[in-house]
Structure formats: C-alpha cells, structure tokens
Design an enzyme around this catalytic site. Structure first.
Site, short mmCIF file in Angstrom:
data_model
loop_
_atom_site.label_atom_id
_atom_site.label_comp_id
_atom_site.label_asym_id
_atom_site.label_seq_id
_atom_site.Cartn_x
_atom_site.Cartn_y
_atom_site.Cartn_z
N ASP A 121 29.38 39.94 29.46
CA ASP A 121 29.63 41.38 29.35
C ASP A 121 28.86 42.09 30.47
O ASP A 121 27.65 41.93 30.58
CB ASP A 121 29.15 41.87 27.99
CG ASP A 121 29.61 43.30 27.67
OD1 ASP A 121 29.74 44.09 28.62
OD2 ASP A 121 29.81 43.61 26.49
N LYS A 125 27.04 50.62 32.09
CA LYS A 125 26.21 51.83 32.08
C LYS A 125 24.76 51.48 32.39
O LYS A 125 24.22 50.50 31.87
CB LYS A 125 26.32 52.53 30.74
CG LYS A 125 27.71 53.08 30.45
CD LYS A 125 27.77 53.81 29.12
CE LYS A 125 29.18 54.35 28.87
NZ LYS A 125 29.28 55.06 27.58
N ASP A 157 33.88 37.94 37.31
CA ASP A 157 34.89 38.61 38.11
C ASP A 157 34.49 40.07 38.36
O ASP A 157 35.22 40.81 39.03
CB ASP A 157 36.25 38.57 37.40
CG ASP A 157 36.25 39.38 36.11
OD1 ASP A 157 35.25 39.31 35.38
OD2 ASP A 157 37.24 40.09 35.84
N TYR A 196 39.18 33.13 30.04
CA TYR A 196 39.13 34.44 30.69
C TYR A 196 39.37 34.29 32.19
O TYR A 196 40.14 35.06 32.79
CB TYR A 196 37.76 35.07 30.42
CG TYR A 196 37.60 36.49 30.93
CD1 TYR A 196 37.77 37.58 30.07
CD2 TYR A 196 37.27 36.76 32.25
CE1 TYR A 196 37.61 38.88 30.52
CE2 TYR A 196 37.11 38.05 32.70
CZ TYR A 196 37.28 39.11 31.84
OH TYR A 196 37.14 40.40 32.29
N GLU A 197 38.74 33.32 32.81
CA GLU A 197 38.89 33.10 34.25
C GLU A 197 40.33 32.78 34.61
O GLU A 197 40.86 33.28 35.61
CB GLU A 197 37.97 31.94 34.67
CG GLU A 197 38.00 31.63 36.15
CD GLU A 197 37.00 30.52 36.48
OE1 GLU A 197 36.96 30.12 37.67
OE2 GLU A 197 36.28 30.05 35.57
#
Length: 219
Positions: A121, A125, A157, A196-197
């Site tokens: 993650d 912020k 990424d 995810y990749e």
C-alpha cells in the site's frame, strides 16, 4: 484496500491448518523456533502482504531448500493463498494472519535471511508516511529480525512510493542494488509476478524493483 469480510472463510480456512495460522491464532511460540516449525534448518525468507499467494507459492515451489513464511493482515485474502499452498503440497511454506508492525514478536533477532515486499500500500498522504512498509519505522523493524547479511527485495508500480523508498533507504544507510524503474523491460526469467503485477503490467504499468542490504557496522 480492505475487502468485504466473508464470514464463511473463518471456518473454511481451518481446512488448511497445516499451512496457515488464522486470525486469533497463538503466534508467541514461533520466534526463534522456526526451524522446529519446519522440522529442519534452512534459510528463512518472508513475504509481507502475500495477497492471494501467487508469488509466494510459486517461489516456495521453485526453491524447496528455503523455508518461507507469508504474512497477510486480511484473513479473507490469505484463505486463497492457503488453498494454493495445500494444492501444491508446499511443506516449506507457512502463512499467518499477522500485522507486520509486530515483526519482533514473530521472529528472533537475526532469524530472517530475506524479506519480500511486493506492491505494498503506497499510503500516498504525507501524514501516513510512517505506515509505508519502506518507511524508517519499518526499516528499523526489519533490521531487528534480519541477519547481518540479510536483505529486502521490493517491487512496486507506484512511482511515488518507489522514489520515496529509494530516498528513505539511502538515508537510513541501506545499500541499494538491482535498481530498475522498468523491471519487465529486462526480461528477467527469475521474476515471479504477483496477481497484482500481472494485472497492471498488462495495462502498461512499469514496475520498479530494488534490493536493499543491511547497513554494515563499518560503513
């Protein structure tokens, strides 16, 4: 992103008790005793944030000589990793529902050889920077459990997170190598893609990768 909780998984995950310690499981006995858990002495590598387990199950299958531990905060996701581990009969892999903020409770000093951080993650912020898995806070935690010659292997990424990680690791004295902003352009056959990749690289996203080794006392 936190997934919607699936109550049926709390029961179903018990079918994979040989591979997974579910939410609420007692983990106090593991630190310093992972060789006993695996019933052998071997290098211990961990992945923080295993997702559905494509990466770590393939890694464990390719390297039976290594003991692997996968950590994931969301039980609803880890269930799928546990199922894959069972289907492939990976005796060198254990999975835990665990918060990486408490690594020193799970591993003894110097017990871990390598840490994998894949597509963590980014916490974009600024006020959340300390939650990033490559922040100085987490780097200090990794230093506690890694061997003196231990290392982190990191992929993302997210360009902002990659730049932040390069800067923070360098500031904390970690020695960087294998740095690339476009991993797939290298055609590295040893690269194992996460789910995810695979998804985002198919859309043209560039993948950053680096290896970070512990600062040496004489540096």
């Amino acid at each position: 992103m936190r997934l919607r909780r699936k109550p049926w998984i709390d029961t179903a995950i018990q079918d994979y008790a040989d591979f997974v310690t579910p939410l609420g499981g007692d983990v106090r006995h593991f630190a310093g005793r992972w060789a006993d858990e695996f019933r052998r002495t071997a290098p211990l590598h961990i992945e923080i944030g295993v997702g559905k387990g494509d990466f770590i199950t393939e890694l464990a299958a390719r390297h039976p000589e290594v003991n692997y531990v996968g950590l994931e905060a969301q039980q609803g996701v880890l269930y799928f990793a546990a199922r894959k581990a069972a289907e492939r009969e990976l005796k060198n892999l254990r999975l835990l529902v665990f918060d990486a903020a408490h690594l020193s409770e799970l591993f003894a000093p110097g017990e871990v050889w390598r840490i994998y951080l894949n597509f963590s993650d980014p916490w974009p912020k600024k006020r959340h920077a300390k939650r990033r898995l490559t922040s100085e806070v987490f780097l200090a935690r990794y230093r506690e459990v890694l061997r003196p010659d231990g290392e982190i292997r990191f992929k993302t990424d997210n360009e902002g997170l990659f730049a932040y990680s390069l800067e923070t690791m360098a500031q904390e004295g970690w020695r960087l190598s294998d740095v690339t902003h476009d991993l797939h352009a290298l055609g590295d056959p040893s690269n194992i893609m996460t789910e995810y990749e695979r998804k985002f690289s198919a859309r043209g996203a560039k993948i950053g990768r680096l290896t970070a080794r512990l600062p040496q006392e004489h540096d």
